[in-house]
Every structure is written in structure tokens, then in C-alpha cells.
Design a protein around this motif. Structure first.
Motif, short mmCIF file in Angstrom:
data_model
loop_
_atom_site.label_atom_id
_atom_site.label_comp_id
_atom_site.label_asym_id
_atom_site.label_seq_id
_atom_site.Cartn_x
_atom_site.Cartn_y
_atom_site.Cartn_z
N LEU A 102 -37.80 -17.93 63.29
CA LEU A 102 -39.01 -17.17 62.97
C LEU A 102 -38.92 -16.52 61.59
CD1 LEU A 102 -39.82 -15.32 66.35
CD2 LEU A 102 -40.77 -17.45 65.47
N MET A 103 -37.79 -16.71 60.91
CA MET A 103 -37.63 -16.07 59.60
C MET A 103 -38.69 -16.58 58.63
SD MET A 103 -33.66 -15.62 58.51
CE MET A 103 -33.45 -17.29 58.00
N PRO A 104 -39.20 -15.71 57.76
CA PRO A 104 -40.07 -16.21 56.68
C PRO A 104 -39.32 -17.23 55.83
CG PRO A 104 -40.06 -13.80 56.76
CD PRO A 104 -38.99 -14.26 57.70
N LEU A 105 -40.05 -18.19 55.32
CA LEU A 105 -39.39 -19.22 54.51
C LEU A 105 -38.64 -18.62 53.33
CD1 LEU A 105 -42.01 -22.12 54.55
CD2 LEU A 105 -39.69 -22.17 55.47
N TYR A 106 -39.18 -17.55 52.79
CA TYR A 106 -38.49 -16.93 51.65
C TYR A 106 -37.08 -16.51 52.05
CZ TYR A 106 -37.76 -14.30 47.39
OH TYR A 106 -37.26 -13.87 46.19
N ALA A 107 -36.93 -15.97 53.25
CA ALA A 107 -35.60 -15.55 53.70
C ALA A 107 -34.67 -16.75 53.85
CB ALA A 107 -35.71 -14.79 55.02
N TRP A 108 -35.23 -17.87 54.31
CA TRP A 108 -34.41 -19.09 54.40
C TRP A 108 -33.90 -19.49 53.02
CZ3 TRP A 108 -31.68 -21.48 57.79
CH2 TRP A 108 -32.02 -21.43 59.14
N TYR A 109 -34.79 -19.47 52.06
CA TYR A 109 -34.39 -19.86 50.70
C TYR A 109 -33.36 -18.87 50.15
CZ TYR A 109 -37.87 -23.59 50.24
OH TYR A 109 -38.57 -24.75 50.39
N VAL A 110 -33.54 -17.59 50.43
CA VAL A 110 -32.56 -16.60 49.98
C VAL A 110 -31.19 -16.91 50.57
CG1 VAL A 110 -31.86 -14.18 50.25
CG2 VAL A 110 -34.17 -14.73 49.51
N LEU A 111 -31.20 -17.27 51.84
CA LEU A 111 -29.93 -17.60 52.50
C LEU A 111 -29.28 -18.82 51.85
CD1 LEU A 111 -28.19 -16.67 54.86
CD2 LEU A 111 -29.45 -18.24 56.33
N VAL A 112 -30.06 -19.85 51.63
CA VAL A 112 -29.51 -21.08 51.03
C VAL A 112 -29.01 -20.80 49.61
CG1 VAL A 112 -30.10 -23.39 50.22
CG2 VAL A 112 -30.91 -22.62 52.45
N VAL A 113 -29.83 -20.12 48.82
CA VAL A 113 -29.44 -19.88 47.43
C VAL A 113 -28.27 -18.90 47.35
CG1 VAL A 113 -30.24 -18.98 45.22
CG2 VAL A 113 -31.73 -20.42 46.58
N GLY A 114 -28.26 -17.91 48.24
CA GLY A 114 -27.12 -16.99 48.25
C GLY A 114 -25.82 -17.73 48.51
N VAL A 115 -25.85 -18.64 49.48
CA VAL A 115 -24.64 -19.43 49.77
C VAL A 115 -24.29 -20.31 48.58
CG1 VAL A 115 -23.72 -21.26 51.25
CG2 VAL A 115 -25.02 -19.37 52.26
N MET A 116 -25.31 -20.88 47.93
CA MET A 116 -25.03 -21.72 46.75
C MET A 116 -24.37 -20.90 45.64
SD MET A 116 -28.50 -24.01 46.62
CE MET A 116 -28.01 -24.88 45.13
N ILE A 117 -24.87 -19.69 45.41
CA ILE A 117 -24.24 -18.83 44.39
C ILE A 117 -22.79 -18.56 44.76
CG2 ILE A 117 -24.24 -16.48 43.43
CD1 ILE A 117 -27.28 -16.56 43.53
N LEU A 118 -22.59 -18.35 46.03
CA LEU A 118 -21.26 -18.01 46.51
C LEU A 118 -20.25 -19.12 46.25
CD1 LEU A 118 -20.28 -15.51 48.09
CD2 LEU A 118 -20.40 -16.91 50.14
N PHE A 119 -20.72 -20.37 46.32
CA PHE A 119 -19.80 -21.49 46.12
C PHE A 119 -19.90 -22.10 44.72
CE2 PHE A 119 -20.20 -21.44 50.80
CZ PHE A 119 -18.86 -21.34 51.11
N ALA A 120 -20.97 -21.80 43.99
CA ALA A 120 -21.12 -22.41 42.66
C ALA A 120 -20.49 -21.57 41.56
CB ALA A 120 -22.62 -22.62 42.37
N PHE A 121 -20.64 -20.25 41.65
CA PHE A 121 -20.12 -19.41 40.57
C PHE A 121 -18.59 -19.34 40.53
CE2 PHE A 121 -23.50 -16.94 38.31
CZ PHE A 121 -24.57 -17.68 38.80
N PRO A 122 -17.90 -19.32 41.66
CA PRO A 122 -16.44 -19.20 41.59
C PRO A 122 -15.74 -20.28 40.76
CG PRO A 122 -17.16 -18.63 43.77
CD PRO A 122 -18.36 -19.16 43.05
N PRO A 123 -16.15 -21.57 40.81
CA PRO A 123 -15.48 -22.53 39.91
C PRO A 123 -15.59 -22.14 38.44
CG PRO A 123 -16.70 -23.71 41.60
CD PRO A 123 -17.07 -22.26 41.73
N LEU A 124 -16.75 -21.59 38.06
CA LEU A 124 -16.89 -21.15 36.67
C LEU A 124 -15.99 -19.96 36.39
CD1 LEU A 124 -18.25 -21.45 33.95
CD2 LEU A 124 -20.08 -19.96 34.76
N ILE A 125 -15.88 -19.05 37.36
CA ILE A 125 -14.98 -17.91 37.18
C ILE A 125 -13.53 -18.40 37.02
CG2 ILE A 125 -14.00 -15.89 38.34
CD1 ILE A 125 -16.77 -15.38 39.50
N ALA A 126 -13.15 -19.40 37.83
CA ALA A 126 -11.80 -19.96 37.70
C ALA A 126 -11.63 -20.61 36.34
CB ALA A 126 -11.55 -20.98 38.81
#
Length: 865
Positions: A230-254
Motif C-alpha cells: 500500500l506504500m505510495p510509489l514515491y516511497a518505493w522509489y525512495v527505498l530502491v534509490v536509498g539501497v542503490m546509494i548504499l551500494f553504489a557510493f562505497p566503491p567510490l569511497i574505497a
């Protein structure tokens, strides 16, 4: 006293947590029960007192999402305008051949900072800003779960952004392109590359902090009844993008970590003459860089997903397909990074795989766009300024997508690589996939944020200037690129045939600028005499449009019980119940800011926990963290270390004084016959989720370093070089045993503490500290005693880099253990209220794994090769 036993629980038995009690879900009769007027007013006054925004000079200590989100968004927009000015200056330089408006050095600085600012200071921060601002409204929550973390992220972003972008005023900016390829960037003189590496690493930390908050907010702070479907679609996208940030930024930090070690310590990770390889940087950068494109794109699609149903006046078509497609895009985006490296001499098998993967991402992207079109086709479309911008976005992004399909084919990419065709493609993708939807979203949500509307006339003028100017500017660049003009050249000869195309593009860029300026004026022009907007000016169906007009700082009057995706369309009594305070926590009897915590999937209420209020400590923590990152640029290492210590002290003070406080009573009545705990530990607690999510990102960074080891192993025949000393096996083994012992002691301490054996728990925590110190010292000796010299070759440099990474995390683990020990001694941590110990144990699960992998890489791996 903390070590007093609970008289109701025998020593040795686990002390149970308080649990929800009463009626759930509420009945219709309960929801229809009116609230007496005097009680309703008294409750509203309690909420106003609890959520009051600081005034005067104390205003900057505010942490409400409504304040921090606006600051964040305006700052990101300001950085975008600065980056836009740089782009105009670049276009002036390229308007005519053999122009000398800018010299080559300044031109290089400008295009580097334009790209860096647009990607790191505008695109991702703007998504996080808008999400911080809007997500609580979408979810019917009072605020984000960690308001001070939001404020800390904002102040870090502001300091880092000014530092990075301000460098251009002192002629000391980086000038190697926004991707900073070595050896050009590693060999550049001056502080430019260091500003890029350390300044943006600081900002990346802020981005990850915001991502953690958004993920936890979406997972744990949905209103009761709002199941995950029942989540608004915006919340779904926030969840997906948040997870992507979580896994995409660390390689650059390394990658930044290795890059800066090479710049400051001369450790040769990217120097082929000493066993390094510059391609490692390209892999780490594009593992971040390609998902970054979708991190930018998906939130804008999320805005479209909210605007389109409102414009069509009907629920979105294909909700489940859109969710699956968003998840699919997020997943596939991590398998495409190599298509940025088609010209680096990859094997044909790799070219084929990554080319196919690049084509495959079109499928879920197309599903989302077709769902929007279908919604508009079956609805009764109302034209509005937001919908105009969304329609423009779909048109431009589709054109960018078509050229994306072209360059996903390796032979075509070889022809146009590093030409203006690529410039045109990426701008069609990013402008259509982000700038247009963002502006449309601002027009749509402006009444929600400010309680006033923007101008319809100015919106139309701004749109057509931007849309026409954009196509005049970037459409010719396809031809410019096909005619062979390379990117990043300061000028070109008059007889190259590129002059008229460049002149047209320059004219178009100024028309775009005019359109953006009209929008900026509409955004900030005074509206004090303008009447307040109606509560739901677009007749939308989603929860955020139940906001208060005029504005109240409490977020929502009461946390609702949700049974529909569009409650304003499908529940006639919703607003009456909402305004009357008939839902949950309609009051604040203890003058505390609170939010409801629910289960991750079914959103069943689990707790009503306090959230942090205004505070200066977030600013101090951000300032000291900034000093830790910025001062090494100027080789002020001692001052940087002092700032690092001060930053740690600030965060400890912040946590000690405002989080996981022992409550006066275990539960409280939240309304509708339901009583909820006010303190939860473990997987029920938002803090536990924050640690888990953070450590997933942290482990990704560590995995990137491990990837570096195996990259060198497969790409270099001399890794490790013959005859080089290897890490000492005895001390490596001792280190592994130390990490295992410290982890085991921590786990057992948590169980003993819960069983009221407080003395034993304290002893185990102290033992864990000692074992962690032994493990760290052993790691250092394992590298130092054999005489590994990190300046001589990439192999010892990688061993040292991984050792430093693990040692730094061990130091943090020791601090966390000491924090828990102090909490136990001074009454902040008890057998029943032990959230800090749960979080520390979770951290040690990850740290133990890191320590063991480090030991394998140092002790076993070199001897197997």
C-alpha cells in the motif's frame, strides 16, 4: 541503579521487553467516536509545544524535516545555478572557433567543476532533500526517524559543497574531468585532486547518512495498516534509490581512499611501473558512476508517479509492475558499469555481456513510462503546470533513452566515444530524467511546502523557454559528435565544420538559462500578499495532501490507520477523523516528540518512540567532521586528527544525551485502545536498522578493496612480486583469533546483561576491548615486522590499505564497547533497556567478518598465488 534486579524476573532469565497491548486494528465504531472539543484543543496545544520550531538566531538549530528539507533543496539548487554559470562560460568559449575567452587551464577547471557539481552537489542531494521534505508526509509520519542525522547531513553537505565549489574562486580546482582518471589526476600538481577526493568523500558520507535515514523511515515509520503493497510509489522509489546509494557510493569511497593514499603517501595503486593499474580506478568509479545515473533518474520518475495519477484523476495503472520495474532497474544498473569502458580493450565476451545488459535495462524503464501513458489514457486528464513539465520530461528522456540504446552497442560506442554525441546523450538523459521532473515536482508540491501556489503564467513561460532552448542547445550536439568533435577541447580550428553547430548550441544554452531564471524567480519571489492555497489544490488522493493549512510544525495531527493507497479519494471520513485527532498519538503529554514504529512488511504498530529535537550538536559534529576531511588537503594532519577526535566526541555526546534514554514508564496509551512500548531494542528499533543498513554499505566499501586485490591478482603477473616479504602468519592468526574472541565476548555480554548478570556482562565487555586491541596490534605487527614497504609495489600497498581499513573499524568497535560499558555503569544501559548493546553487537558481527577476511587476504591468499 542499573544492576538492580527486576523483582518479577529471576536472575538468569531474560528480562522481557514491553510489548503492544490492546486493540488492533481499530474498528469503524472506534474511528467514528468523536473527540470532545476541549480535549482536542488541549491535545493540539501539547503537540504545538513539543514540535515548536526554534525562532530567531536559534532557528538554525532546527531539525524538523520541513526546515532541513527546504535548506537542503535550496542549497542544492544554488549549487546547480553555480554549475549552470560555469556551463554558460564554457559555451561562450566554444561559440566560435579559435576563441580565447577562457584559457585552457581555466576551461579544464570549469568543465570538471560543472560535472562534479551537477552530479555530487545537485543531482543526488536534491533527491535526498526532496525526500527528507516529503517522505514523512507521504507516510503520515511526524518526522524522519533521526531528525538530527538529517541536520548533520545537511550541514556536512553545505560545508563540503562550499569547500569544493569555492576552490574555483582561488584557481585551485581539479581539472581532470569529473571522473578523475589516473594518471592525469594522480600526477596533477596542486591541491585540486585532493579537494575533489576529500571534499566529495565528505559529501558522500552525508549522502549515505541521508540514505540510511530514508531507508529506515520507509521501512519502520509507515503508519499502522500501510502494508508494503500500500506504500505510495514515491516511497518505493525512495527505498530502491536509498539501497542503490548504499551500494553504489562505497566503491567510490574505497577508490577515493586508495587514490588519496597514492596522492599523499605515494603508494602506487594506479602506477603501472610499480605494480599498479589505472583501470582499477575506472572500475571502482563506474561501479558507482553508472548506478548514479539511475540514482538520479528514478526519484524523478517517482515524482511523475505521484503527479500522473492526480492529473488523470484516477489510481495509477500497473502499480505492481511499476514497483517490479523500479527494483529491476536498480538491480540491472549495477551490471552496466563496463559499458563506460568499451574502449579500454576488454575481451569480446565482456563486451557482449555488458552490451546485452545495457540493452536489457530498457525493458523495465519502458514498463514504467508505458504505465504512466496508460494512466493518462484511461483517466480524465487535467492540464496543470506540473503535468506540463512531466510531459516535457517524458519526451526528452525518451530521446535520451534511444541514443542510449545506440551507444550500448560496442561498435557504435567506439565511434562516438568521448565525442559531443555523448554530451548530447547524457544531457538528454539527465535533463529529461531529472531537471524537468524535479521542476514539475516543485510546482506540484509547492502548495504542500509553503501553503501557496506558484504562478501558472511564469510556469508556462519557464517551461517553453527551457524546453525549446534545451533542444536548440543539445540536439545539434549529436551531429557535432558524429562529425568528430571530441569532448573537453578548449577550442577547435575554423575549418573543422563544427562552428555553426557550436554557435547554435551556445544560443540554445542561454535560452535554457533564461527559462531556469524565470523558474527561480517564481520560486523565491515574495508571496506574502498571496492568499493561502486550498488544502488539496490538485484534488490528489495521497496522504500528504491531508497537511495543515496554515502550517503546523507537528507534521501530522494524528498518525493515521491506513487501508488504501489513495485514502483521500477512497475514504470519505478520513480527513474528519484525521483532523479530529482520532488516530494514533494525537497528543504529547510529556512534551516529547514521538513517532510510531511499525513492522517492516505489514506495518503493525510496535512502539511509540521519542525522536530528537533541535540541537546545536549537529552543527558542531558536521564542522569537526569537515575539518577531518578538509585539513589533510593542506597537509595539516595534526589539526585534522584533533578535528577527528572532536567529531567523535561530538557524536558520542549527541548519542549519550538524546538517544536510547531509559524511559519513565515502559509503555504509553497511543489512542484507539492501544498501548505501545516507548523503548524497543534489536530488530524492532529504528537504530538497529540504521546500524544494519550502514554496515551493509560499509561492507560494500570493504568488498571493493577486496575486489582491488583480486583485480590485481588477475590483471598483473607480478602480484605479489617474486621475493617480496609477505605478512607474518603468526601475527595474522593472532589477529583473527583476537577478532573472533572480541566478537564472542560481545555476543555473550549482550545475553548476560539481558539475564541481569550485569557484572559478568561488564567483565565480558572489558575483555572484548582488550581482545580487540590485541587483534589490531597483531595486524600492525604482521605488516611491520616482515618489512613490507608500501611505496615499492601495489601488493604491499594493498595489504597496508586493507590493514588500515580494518584497524580503523576496530578502533570504532572499541569505542562502541566502551560506550556500552559506560552506559552500564552510569545507568543508560540496563538489562531491560539495552538498545546500545544490541547495536554494538550487530556492528561486531560485521567487524568480525571484516577481520577474518583481512586475515585470509594477508595470511593465506599471498601464499596460494
Amino acid at each position: 541503579m542499573t544492576d538492580k534486579h527486576d523483582p518479577n524476573v529471576p536472575v538468569g532469565e531474560p528480562v522481557p521487553e514491553a510489548s503492544p497491548s490492546g486493540i488492533y486494528p481499530p474498528t469503524q465504531e472506534m474511528l467514528d467516536q468523536p473527540v470532545p472539543e476541549n480535549l482536542r484543543r488541549a491535545r493540539a496545544e501539547e503537540l504545538r509545544a513539543a514540535w515548536e520550531t526554534p525562532r530567531g538566531w536559534r532557528y538554525i538549530s532546527a531539525v524538523n524535516n520541513t526546515e532541513v528539507g527546504v535548506w537542503y533543496a535550496l542549497t542544492a539548487f544554488g549549487f546547480m545555478l553555480c554549475a549552470g554559470v560555469l556551463a554558460l562560460l564554457l559555451r561562450v568559449q566554444l561559440a566560435v572557433p579559435e576563441n580565447d575567452f577562457l584559457d585552457a587551464d581555466r576551461f579544464n577547471q570549469f568543465f570538471t567543476m560543472h560535472g562534479s557539481a551537477m552530479m555530487f552537489l545537485f543531482a543526488v542531494p536534491m533527491f535526498e532533500a526532496i525526500s527528507i521534505l516529503l517522505l514523512p508526509g507521504f507516510l503520515g509520519a511526524r518526522d524522519m526517524p533521526f531528525p538530527r542525522l538529517s541536520a548533520y547531513g545537511y550541514w556536512s553537505f553545505l560545508i563540503g559543497g562550499i569547500f569544493v565549489l569555492g576552490s574555483i574562486l582561488f584557481d585551485s580546482s581539479p581539472k581532470s574531468g569529473w571522473f578523475m582518471y589516473p594518471p592525469l589526476a594522480t600526477e596533477q600538481e596542486g591541491v585540486g585532486p585532493d579537494i575533489w577526493l576529500l571534499g566529495l568523500s565528505f559529501i558522500e558520507v552525508a549522502s549515505i547518512a541521508a540514505a540510511v535515514e530514508l531507508i529506515v523511515g520507509t521501512v519502520k515509520c509507515r503508519p499502522p495498516g500501510m502494508r508494503i503493497n500500500l506504500m505510495p510509489l514515491y516511497a518505493w522509489y525512495v527505498l530502491v534509490v536509498g539501497v542503490m546509494i548504499l551500494f553504489a557510493f562505497p566503491p567510490l569511497i574505497a577508490g577515493d581512499f586508495l587514490f588519496e593514499l597514492q596522492r599523499s603517501m605515494d603508494w602506487p595503486f594506479f602506477d603501472p611501473d610499480r605494480g599498479g593499474d589505472p583501470l582499477l580506478w575506472q572500475h571502482l568509479f563506474w561501479i558507482f558512476g553508472h548506478p548514479e545515473v539511475y540514482i538520479v533518474f528514478l526519484p524523478s520518475i517517482a515524482i511523475a508517479a505521484m503527479v500522473v495519477p492526480t492529473a488523470a484523476q484516477r489510481p495509477i495503472v500497473g502499480y505492481s509492475w511499476i514497483v517490479l520495474s523500479a527494483v529491476g532497474v536498480g538491480f540491472l544498473s549495477f551490471g552496466l558499469w563496463v559499458h563506460h569502458m568499451f574502449t579500454t580493450g576488454l575481451p569480446n565476451l565482456s563486451l557482449g555481456f555488458f552490451s546485452a545488459a545495457s540493452e536489457a535495462v530498457v525493458i523495465p524503464t519502458g514498463v514504467q513510462i508505458f504505465a504512466f501513458v496508460a494512466t493518462l489514457m484511461v483517466g480524465r486528464v487535467r492540464t496543470s503546470p506540473p503535468m506540463l513539465w512531466i510531459a516535457g520530461a517524458l519526451a526528452i528522456f525518451t530521446m535520451g533513452g534511444l541514443t542510449g540504446v545506440m551507444i550500448a552497442i560496442a561498435p557504435f560506442d567506439w565511434q562516438v566515444h568521448d565525442t559531443y554525441f555523448i554530451v548530447a546523450h547524457l544531457h538528454y538523459t539527465l535533463f529529461g530524467g531529472m531537471v524537468f521532473p524535479i521542476i514539475g515536482g516543485i510546482y506540484y508540491f509547492y502548495p504542500f511546502i509553503t501553503k501557496r501556489k506558484m504562478s501558472r503564467k511564469l510556469s508556462g513561460l519557464s517551461f517553453w523557454l527551457t524546453f525549446i532552448g534545451f533542444n536548440i542547445c543539445f540536439l545539434p550536439m549529436h551531429l557535432t559528435g558524429l562529425k568528430g568533435m571530441p569532448r573537453r577541447v578548449v577550442t577547435y580550428p575554423a575549418d573543422a565544420g563544427w562552428d555553426w553547430l557550436n554557435l547554435i548550441s551556445t544560443v540554445g544554452s542561454f535560452i535554457v538559462a533564461a527559462g531556469i531564471l524565470v523558474f527561480a524567480w517564481d520560486l523565491v519571489r515574495p508571496k506574502g500578499r498571496q492568499p493561502l492555497t486550498p488544502r488539496n489544490p490538485w484534488n490528489a488522493g495521497t496522504l500528504e495532501w491531508s497537511h495543515d493549512v496554515p502550517e503546523e510544525a507537528w507534521g501530522v495531527r494524528s498518525v493515521p490507520y491506513i487501508t488504501s493507497r489513495y485514502p483521500l479519494w477512497e475514504d470519505e471520513k478520513f480527513l474528519e477523523r484525521f483532523d479530529d485527532g482520532r488516530f494514533y498519538i494525537p497528543d504529547a503529554p510529556d512534551k516529547l516528540r514521538e513517532t510510531i514504529v511499525t513492522s517492516a512488511v505489514d506495518a503493525e504498530p510496535q512502539a511509540a518512540v521519542p525522536v530528537t529535537g533541535p540541537g546545536w550538536i549537529t552543527i558542531w559534529a558536521a564542522a569537526f567532521t569537515g575539518g577531518t576531511f578538509i585539513l589533510p588537503v593542506f597537509h595539516l594532519y595534526v589539526l585534522a586528527a584533533i578535528c577527528g577526535a572532536a567529531a567523535i566526541a561530538s557524536v558520542i555526546y549527541w548519542l549519550w544525551t538524546s538517544t536510547a534514554q531509559v524511559p519513565k514508564a515502559p509503555s504509553r496509551d497511543v489512542g484507539l485502545g492501544l498501548s505501545l512500548p516507548v523503548y524497543v531494542s534489536g530488530s524492532k528499533a529504528p537504530g538497529w536498522w540504521a546500524v544494519f543498513i550502514t554496515m551493509m554499505g560499509d561492507s560494500t566499501a570493504f568488498a571493493s578493496l577486496v575486489f582491488g586485490v583480486f583485480f590485481f591478482w588477475t590483471a598483473r603477473p607480478d602480484f605479489p612480486p617474486a621475493g617480496t616479504p609477505l605478512p607474518d602468519t603468526l601475527f595474522v592468526t593472532l589477529s583473527a583469533v583476537g577478532f573472533l574472541g572480541a566478537w564472542a565476548a560481545t555476543v555473550v555480554a549482550r545475553g548476560q546483561n539481558r539475564r541481569q548478570r550485569v557484572g559478568t556482562a561488564r567483565g565480558l565487555l572489558a575483555t572484548a576491548v582488550l581482545l580487540a586491541l590485541v587483534a589490531t596490534a597483531s595486524l600492525a605487527l604482521a605488516l611491520y615486522l616482515p618489512g613490507l614497504a608500501p611505496k615499492t609495489h601495489a601488493f604491499p600497498a594493498m595489504m597496508y590499505a586493507i590493514g588500515i581499513w580494518t584497524a580503523a573499524h576496530a578502533a570504532l568497535g572499541v569505542i562502541m564497547l566502551l560506550y556500552c560499558l559506560a552506559g552500564s555503569l552510569f545507568g543508560k544501559l540496563t538489562p531491560r533497556y539495552d538498545a546500545d548493546l544490541w547495536n554494538t553487537t550487530l556492528y561486531w558481527h560485521f567487524l568480525c567478518l571484516t577481520g577474518l577476511v583481512t586475515a585470509l587476504l594477508m595470511g593465506a591468499f599471498p601464499r596460494l598465488t
